[in-house]
Design a protein around this motif. Structure first.
Motif, PDB file in Angstrom:
ATOM      1  N   GLN A 144       0.865  -1.176   0.000  1.00  0.00           N
ATOM      2  CA  GLN A 144       0.000   0.000   0.000  1.00  0.00           C
ATOM      3  C   GLN A 144       0.905   1.230   0.000  1.00  0.00           C
ATOM      4  O   GLN A 144       1.571   1.472   0.997  1.00  0.00           O
ATOM      5  CB  GLN A 144      -0.907  -0.028   1.254  1.00  0.00           C
ATOM      6  CG  GLN A 144      -1.804   1.165   1.421  1.00  0.00           C
ATOM      7  CD  GLN A 144      -3.091   1.089   0.591  1.00  0.00           C
ATOM      8  OE1 GLN A 144      -3.093   0.556  -0.514  1.00  0.00           O
ATOM      9  NE2 GLN A 144      -4.150   1.649   1.109  1.00  0.00           N
ATOM     10  N   THR A 145       1.049   2.015  -1.021  1.00  0.00           N
ATOM     11  CA  THR A 145       0.504   1.823  -2.338  1.00  0.00           C
ATOM     12  C   THR A 145       1.105   0.576  -2.970  1.00  0.00           C
ATOM     13  O   THR A 145       2.179   0.134  -2.563  1.00  0.00           O
ATOM     14  CB  THR A 145       0.848   3.029  -3.247  1.00  0.00           C
ATOM     15  OG1 THR A 145       2.259   3.010  -3.543  1.00  0.00           O
ATOM     16  CG2 THR A 145       0.530   4.334  -2.555  1.00  0.00           C
ATOM     17  N   GLU A 147       2.736  -1.744  -6.129  1.00  0.00           N
ATOM     18  CA  GLU A 147       3.815  -1.509  -7.085  1.00  0.00           C
ATOM     19  C   GLU A 147       3.271  -0.923  -8.388  1.00  0.00           C
ATOM     20  O   GLU A 147       4.040  -0.472  -9.244  1.00  0.00           O
ATOM     21  CB  GLU A 147       4.567  -2.812  -7.369  1.00  0.00           C
ATOM     22  CG  GLU A 147       5.261  -3.403  -6.149  1.00  0.00           C
ATOM     23  CD  GLU A 147       4.304  -4.135  -5.208  1.00  0.00           C
ATOM     24  OE1 GLU A 147       3.094  -4.231  -5.522  1.00  0.00           O
ATOM     25  OE2 GLU A 147       4.776  -4.588  -4.161  1.00  0.00           O
ATOM     26  N   CYS A 148       1.938  -0.932  -8.546  1.00  0.00           N
ATOM     27  CA  CYS A 148       1.312  -0.328  -9.732  1.00  0.00           C
ATOM     28  C   CYS A 148       0.814   1.079  -9.439  1.00  0.00           C
ATOM     29  O   CYS A 148       0.137   1.689 -10.283  1.00  0.00           O
ATOM     30  CB  CYS A 148       0.143  -1.188 -10.196  1.00  0.00           C
ATOM     31  SG  CYS A 148       0.621  -2.873 -10.597  1.00  0.00           S
ATOM     32  N   GLY A 149       1.093   1.568  -8.247  1.00  0.00           N
ATOM     33  CA  GLY A 149       0.666   2.924  -7.916  1.00  0.00           C
ATOM     34  C   GLY A 149      -0.763   3.011  -7.421  1.00  0.00           C
ATOM     35  O   GLY A 149      -1.227   4.097  -7.058  1.00  0.00           O
ATOM     36  N   THR A 150      -1.463   1.898  -7.410  1.00  0.00           N
ATOM     37  CA  THR A 150      -2.849   1.897  -6.934  1.00  0.00           C
ATOM     38  C   THR A 150      -2.896   1.823  -5.409  1.00  0.00           C
ATOM     39  O   THR A 150      -1.901   1.492  -4.766  1.00  0.00           O
ATOM     40  CB  THR A 150      -3.606   0.700  -7.530  1.00  0.00           C
ATOM     41  OG1 THR A 150      -2.861  -0.495  -7.223  1.00  0.00           O
ATOM     42  CG2 THR A 150      -3.729   0.817  -9.031  1.00  0.00           C
ATOM     43  N   ILE A 151      -4.062   2.139  -4.862  1.00  0.00           N
ATOM     44  CA  ILE A 151      -4.224   1.987  -3.414  1.00  0.00           C
ATOM     45  C   ILE A 151      -5.495   1.204  -3.104  1.00  0.00           C
ATOM     46  O   ILE A 151      -6.481   1.267  -3.831  1.00  0.00           O
ATOM     47  CB  ILE A 151      -4.220   3.345  -2.673  1.00  0.00           C
ATOM     48  CG1 ILE A 151      -5.345   4.245  -3.176  1.00  0.00           C
ATOM     49  CG2 ILE A 151      -2.892   4.037  -2.797  1.00  0.00           C
ATOM     50  CD1 ILE A 151      -5.451   5.543  -2.381  1.00  0.00           C
ATOM     51  N   TYR A 152      -5.431   0.442  -2.027  1.00  0.00           N
ATOM     52  CA  TYR A 152      -6.612  -0.274  -1.548  1.00  0.00           C
ATOM     53  C   TYR A 152      -7.552   0.726  -0.878  1.00  0.00           C
ATOM     54  O   TYR A 152      -7.117   1.535  -0.045  1.00  0.00           O
ATOM     55  CB  TYR A 152      -6.224  -1.331  -0.515  1.00  0.00           C
ATOM     56  CG  TYR A 152      -5.575  -2.565  -1.095  1.00  0.00           C
ATOM     57  CD1 TYR A 152      -6.332  -3.705  -1.350  1.00  0.00           C
ATOM     58  CD2 TYR A 152      -4.214  -2.595  -1.382  1.00  0.00           C
ATOM     59  CE1 TYR A 152      -5.737  -4.852  -1.884  1.00  0.00           C
ATOM     60  CE2 TYR A 152      -3.614  -3.727  -1.912  1.00  0.00           C
ATOM     61  CZ  TYR A 152      -4.384  -4.853  -2.163  1.00  0.00           C
ATOM     62  OH  TYR A 152      -3.798  -5.967  -2.682  1.00  0.00           O
ATOM     63  N   THR A 153      -8.840   0.651  -1.223  1.00  0.00           N
ATOM     64  CA  THR A 153      -9.817   1.462  -0.496  1.00  0.00           C
ATOM     65  C   THR A 153     -10.115   0.788   0.831  1.00  0.00           C
ATOM     66  O   THR A 153      -9.779  -0.382   1.056  1.00  0.00           O
ATOM     67  CB  THR A 153     -11.138   1.565  -1.272  1.00  0.00           C
ATOM     68  OG1 THR A 153     -11.707   0.252  -1.358  1.00  0.00           O
ATOM     69  CG2 THR A 153     -10.908   2.116  -2.674  1.00  0.00           C
ATOM     70  N   LYS A 154     -10.787   1.515   1.692  1.00  0.00           N
ATOM     71  CA  LYS A 154     -11.166   0.965   2.990  1.00  0.00           C
ATOM     72  C   LYS A 154     -12.019  -0.288   2.807  1.00  0.00           C
ATOM     73  O   LYS A 154     -11.793  -1.305   3.469  1.00  0.00           O
ATOM     74  CB  LYS A 154     -11.918   2.029   3.797  1.00  0.00           C
ATOM     75  CG  LYS A 154     -12.230   1.584   5.211  1.00  0.00           C
ATOM     76  CD  LYS A 154     -12.795   2.717   6.051  1.00  0.00           C
ATOM     77  CE  LYS A 154     -13.199   2.209   7.424  1.00  0.00           C
ATOM     78  NZ  LYS A 154     -13.760   3.278   8.265  1.00  0.00           N
ATOM     79  N   THR A 155     -12.961  -0.223   1.900  1.00  0.00           N
ATOM     80  CA  THR A 155     -13.836  -1.379   1.679  1.00  0.00           C
ATOM     81  C   THR A 155     -13.055  -2.570   1.143  1.00  0.00           C
ATOM     82  O   THR A 155     -13.247  -3.714   1.580  1.00  0.00           O
ATOM     83  CB  THR A 155     -14.955  -1.009   0.681  1.00  0.00           C
ATOM     84  OG1 THR A 155     -15.656   0.115   1.211  1.00  0.00           O
ATOM     85  CG2 THR A 155     -15.911  -2.168   0.471  1.00  0.00           C
ATOM     86  N   GLU A 156     -12.163  -2.306   0.230  1.00  0.00           N
ATOM     87  CA  GLU A 156     -11.359  -3.407  -0.315  1.00  0.00           C
ATOM     88  C   GLU A 156     -10.523  -4.085   0.761  1.00  0.00           C
ATOM     89  O   GLU A 156     -10.431  -5.308   0.821  1.00  0.00           O
ATOM     90  CB  GLU A 156     -10.441  -2.876  -1.433  1.00  0.00           C
ATOM     91  CG  GLU A 156     -11.179  -2.545  -2.722  1.00  0.00           C
ATOM     92  CD  GLU A 156     -10.296  -1.821  -3.741  1.00  0.00           C
ATOM     93  OE1 GLU A 156     -10.661  -1.821  -4.932  1.00  0.00           O
ATOM     94  OE2 GLU A 156      -9.237  -1.248  -3.345  1.00  0.00           O
ATOM     95  N   ARG A 177       5.634   2.639   0.748  1.00  0.00           N
ATOM     96  CA  ARG A 177       5.074   3.921   0.304  1.00  0.00           C
ATOM     97  C   ARG A 177       3.770   4.229   1.045  1.00  0.00           C
ATOM     98  O   ARG A 177       2.844   4.807   0.481  1.00  0.00           O
ATOM     99  CB  ARG A 177       4.837   3.896  -1.207  1.00  0.00           C
ATOM    100  CG  ARG A 177       6.126   3.834  -2.013  1.00  0.00           C
ATOM    101  CD  ARG A 177       5.903   4.107  -3.480  1.00  0.00           C
ATOM    102  NE  ARG A 177       7.177   4.209  -4.180  1.00  0.00           N
ATOM    103  CZ  ARG A 177       7.742   3.209  -4.865  1.00  0.00           C
ATOM    104  NH1 ARG A 177       7.137   2.036  -4.942  1.00  0.00           N
ATOM    105  NH2 ARG A 177       8.909   3.398  -5.466  1.00  0.00           N
ATOM    106  N   LEU A 178       3.712   3.849   2.299  1.00  0.00           N
ATOM    107  CA  LEU A 178       2.493   4.079   3.067  1.00  0.00           C
ATOM    108  C   LEU A 178       2.218   5.573   3.247  1.00  0.00           C
ATOM    109  O   LEU A 178       1.058   6.004   3.284  1.00  0.00           O
ATOM    110  CB  LEU A 178       2.603   3.379   4.434  1.00  0.00           C
ATOM    111  CG  LEU A 178       1.326   3.235   5.243  1.00  0.00           C
ATOM    112  CD1 LEU A 178       0.218   2.551   4.438  1.00  0.00           C
ATOM    113  CD2 LEU A 178       1.597   2.438   6.519  1.00  0.00           C
ATOM    114  N   GLY A 179       3.285   6.356   3.324  1.00  0.00           N
ATOM    115  CA  GLY A 179       3.111   7.810   3.437  1.00  0.00           C
ATOM    116  C   GLY A 179       2.350   8.369   2.245  1.00  0.00           C
ATOM    117  O   GLY A 179       1.410   9.164   2.397  1.00  0.00           O
ATOM    118  N   ALA A 180       2.734   7.929   1.064  1.00  0.00           N
ATOM    119  CA  ALA A 180       2.037   8.392  -0.149  1.00  0.00           C
ATOM    120  C   ALA A 180       0.614   7.852  -0.203  1.00  0.00           C
ATOM    121  O   ALA A 180      -0.296   8.525  -0.707  1.00  0.00           O
ATOM    122  CB  ALA A 180       2.818   7.952  -1.390  1.00  0.00           C
ATOM    123  N   ALA A 181       0.402   6.644   0.306  1.00  0.00           N
ATOM    124  CA  ALA A 181      -0.943   6.062   0.277  1.00  0.00           C
ATOM    125  C   ALA A 181      -1.881   6.829   1.200  1.00  0.00           C
ATOM    126  O   ALA A 181      -2.988   7.218   0.815  1.00  0.00           O
ATOM    127  CB  ALA A 181      -0.886   4.594   0.681  1.00  0.00           C
TER     128      ALA A 181
END
Lengths: 342, 342, 342, 342
Positions: A144-145, A147-156, A177-181
């Protein structure tokens, strides 16, 4: 090293440390304290991290890098015949030189579009692994984020967490990269949420302004015992641990950690909006400080005179995906110059 | 942490970094450079270390701590069935939580009086290990200074080196305290001598004034290939490697590394001479910055009110050996106060 | 291979299998059955072994050799940072090519006179291993008979067992020569006693008349789960497992296992009494099927024309200890001839 | 175990050993010989295998099973950071409980239709693995027959071999079912061809009529040294090795090995032709002793009353692929009964 005239969008660790980190180190450098994590600076950082995550009983440990964090955690929580499930794009599989296998464990890979795992993707693996002729899936690795730059939503993440608990799988989050997430405009997941939903994660320092260092947070008490033995055995227990403690205290005493993530995200948004205005598309929608725009190969060639970045792979005969990364230290003027040069 | 009124002679890593180290870090912190050891600061440090050791073709790598250096090196140079020979007091056997065994290798231990190995002590091991029912001895681990505070003389190391080369054994030196060894008053071995006589060694930074960091020097070209793969796989390749490069450049650009070792030795001599004057004996003769005086248990108890140090073990019913360690940061006034309090 | 005229007292695995074992294999060879330990022959052998040991809830598994049994068991019951305590003479340390270290675990060695461990010998090790800078002692390895030919008495094993349980140490017995131990004239320990006192052990087949095969008996239920995963992973799960089941059923259905051990002991006693009559002394008192007499080197040289055996080591300038091993297949006429040739 | 009325087409290891194997064992069981592979029976088997393969300088070793052979070989030929490339269906990845990862090595998987690798499939992997952040691909694992029942043609193996040599990759063949491959009607590859084209392979005994046992053949002399150390360390060196030697001598002294493979193939062809006549199709064309016909689920359910076999996976809503395996011991009457029952 970059040549004099090149600016790098290649990664978020090519910069030094944030000035406040260095100032704090200089301030608390003198005097004798215990080592190996027993110093008062580490204790203070642990107190702040527990408070910030809401995981008041979490075990918190500091290590020097992400690969080390990953291999320490997974080798600590898996029995020899147990395996970890991960996306095909997972850093532990692709970019850490077989570090997990080197501790004896198989990574079971799942192809994904987005770098994200779901219960739906994991279920067939559990179905297939039923006896002692196959490894026993026991942990799920996500980042999280991603390696594709995506982030998990809360629901996910909730869904994944519920599934893992129901199926007796440890859920582990690589937070390089939790800071960026956490500070992404599209994020709806707090650090407290995350801490409640997973068994263990780490808060990345290296890619968010630290000199070096990651904070491992083991929220599941069943996984806490004897972790320091694993750390020492694998060379991950730093003697002068005060330098971890000083850095993470500085990061979390007044929100610096989030400020730095916000800056990286702000720069990424400036960049992605500029690219969209200029008519470029993205291989996956911008969500954090890693952007994956599609450029004509000819444009890439010209850009490479002034900028360094990763070419992620070809799209078609004349276009490729590139990765552009912003960080706590990216200058907005560099972004404007980059956009202007297109 | 020590209480307010205690001074520590417990080890040489309870202090922070030397001010010049921090100043150099601050000076070169800004700007983008490549990571993972490819930055210009590491390149400069490598140049200086090659020059200083005279090993112009040596491969030089930086890692964050001594346990990491030991396990990286030994797992790189040994095949799965090969073992390393070491003194019973060796740090890799006693104080690194089975780190070498965790990479799959047996340590064959030899009891010694002094912490030092000799051809005479090693020969019976080679005699006994002749077929595939036993491990194959293939490396010899020594430390300089040893864990007993002793140092190898030039002649001793020459003999050992000659024996190892004749018997197809790699000779490896753990230099966690190499700074104290090279500047010991009783030392007659130069860094260049050592580099010529051994296959691989590391120059310890952590215990000689660095914030963190050890420089691995692989002089034997047969052992150089693909070492970075091992480093990455075991979590030993730091992203922001510039901080290694900056520190070791500062250490070796004008002799700071030796100055710091000299200070530790100077303090040790002040202390040992004072103890001798006061009538105390030593379990082994003082040679470097680790002293092993014998104190009555009652004296020890009183000292512990003001000082922290390791009690090494009992001598007899009323006396024990303690370990007193001085460092680059030890204050001479602390030594005088210690001596006065006896 | 021996030359035509030589008789071997070198070990107890240079003979083939007992004829009844081969007959049983031929009898039950035909027909389809499941593999990997799920066949009815293994089930019957397990039933007999549970009955014979009195450990009705024991998990029983079959593997092809002793080194495999040792490494499977120890790697199954130890966490990565845990170590096993063993005598300096232990087979796992001396003669198994670092197999335990290859699974990541340190063996902590204790020098002994007799090959036997005691609480008194183990206690200092527990005292010294108190924090994460050292491995955590967690298992005790003993062998019955020991590699020195000695056997643990019931009282000795009781003491050791009590100590291990009190100190949270698993007690494991390598029973490669358990047949010879249980039927030794000086033995007072039953298989049921042993099963109650230890956590896991194996019953050796290879050295007691089997074609191959050892039966692992895990009496401690806490150690039973997922053992088959470890077996499969390390290459120890045989496809045509019926051949284990057939052999161990034959061994235990009417006492064949004990008969074979008795014969080995009978031959050993004939031999040791003859040697004593002839005036020879022993390095350690005869107790089972391994004898360690002291012979003049000249006598040894002559014996080697007609016999093969291990020279254990020199005693003094003109005498050496040799090892003479008898087995289920040793002929009494060979013993008489050997004694006559002295 | 099967119930009384069931016949198994589930695998080729549910039968015992061929009668001639047991006769040979009984014939050579008596008498003393050296163990651990040094006996004259092993020497004779090695001589025959060298002759049969034409690899007169090959190193030949015997182990008890296929998983053991695979893990011994791959851990022997790979350095810690090196990986093996394999098809997604490879036994080492799917059915050996992470045995290769447990020795520290990553398996890089390639999805295939047929279970077979080609240079074309491997090339992109070499392209992607270029620096120390990724494992170094160094070996290629294939099986003959493959886990999909297919076999490599001479041309296919030649191409693969040429590619591997050009790209500095070891080529290793798992020959668990090599007997069935060499005697398949569609085979054009001789054992001599294979031995010349690959670096190491094993000749499977367990699945071709042996009691147990596989013969590892290391044709590449660069890979031969110290293999016995690896065998002993991992528990793969059998004490009473004569039983390997006797079996493989019997297999290769007059062609028994091929006869048994021929019978398995003959039965498979009877079965596949009957199925075709009855109108059934195959998931992949029949090529050896593993058949993968497509059956309606209702037919499968009925067949399961009388037969055991693996259901490989669903084809569509009402049909599934099953695996039917014939062996050296399959009876033609069982095949006819099976076909009649459809």
């Amino acid at each position: 090293m970059n040549s004099v005239n090149q600016y790098s969008f290649r990664d978020d660790y090519s910069e030094g440390a944030h000035p406040r980190i260095l100032e704090a180190i200089a301030r608390y450098n003198n005097g004798q304290v215990e080592g190996y994590g027993m110093d008062p600076y580490c204790q203070e950082a642990i107190r702040l991290i527990r408070q910030e995550t809401g995981a008041m009983k979490a075990a918190v440990h500091f290590v020097s890098g992400g690969t080390q964090a990953n291999l320490l955690i997974l080798s600590a929580i898996l029995r020899p015949y147990e395996a970890v499930i991960a996306a095909g794009s997972a850093h532990i599989s692709v970019h850490e030189t077989g570090s997990i296998e080197a501790t004896g464990h198989k990574i079971i890979l799942i192809d994904t579009e987005t770098g994200k795992l779901t219960p739906h993707l994991i279920a067939p693996i559990l179905d297939r692994h039923q006896d002692e002729h196959r490894v026993k899936p026991k942990a799920v690795f996500i980042s999280q984020t991603t390696e594709c730059g995506t982030i998990y939503t809360k629901t996910e993440l909730e869904n994944l967490s519920r599934y893992c608990r129901k199926n007796d799988l440890w859920l582990y989050v690589d937070g390089a990269r939790l800071g960026a997430a956490l500070t992404s405009p599209s994020n709806d997941l707090s650090l407290q949420d995350l801490a409640q939903m997973v068994d263990v994660f780490y808060i990345g320092g290296t890619k968010n302004g630290a000199l070096f260092g990651e904070a491992i947070v083991i929220t599941n008490e069943a996984l806490q015992s004897n972790f320091r033995y694993i750390m020492k055995q694998k060379g991950g227990l730093l003697a002068k641990s005060r330098f971890f403690g000083i850095q993470f205290t500085e990061m979390f005493r007044d929100g610096l950690y989030y400020e730095l993530g916000q800056h990286a995200n702000f720069c990424a948004r400036e960049l992605s909006e500029g690219l969209q205005v200029a008519g470029y598309t993205f291989d996956r929608p911008p969500a954090s400080n890693q952007l994956f725009p599609v450029f004509p190969d000819q444009v890439i060639e010209e850009l490479q005179n002034k900028y360094t970045f990763h070419i992620w792979g070809p799209c078609n005969k004349s276009e490729s995906v590139v990765r552009l990364v912003t960080s706590w230290a990216t200058s907005t003027s560099a972004i404007h110059a980059f956009l202007a040069s297109l």
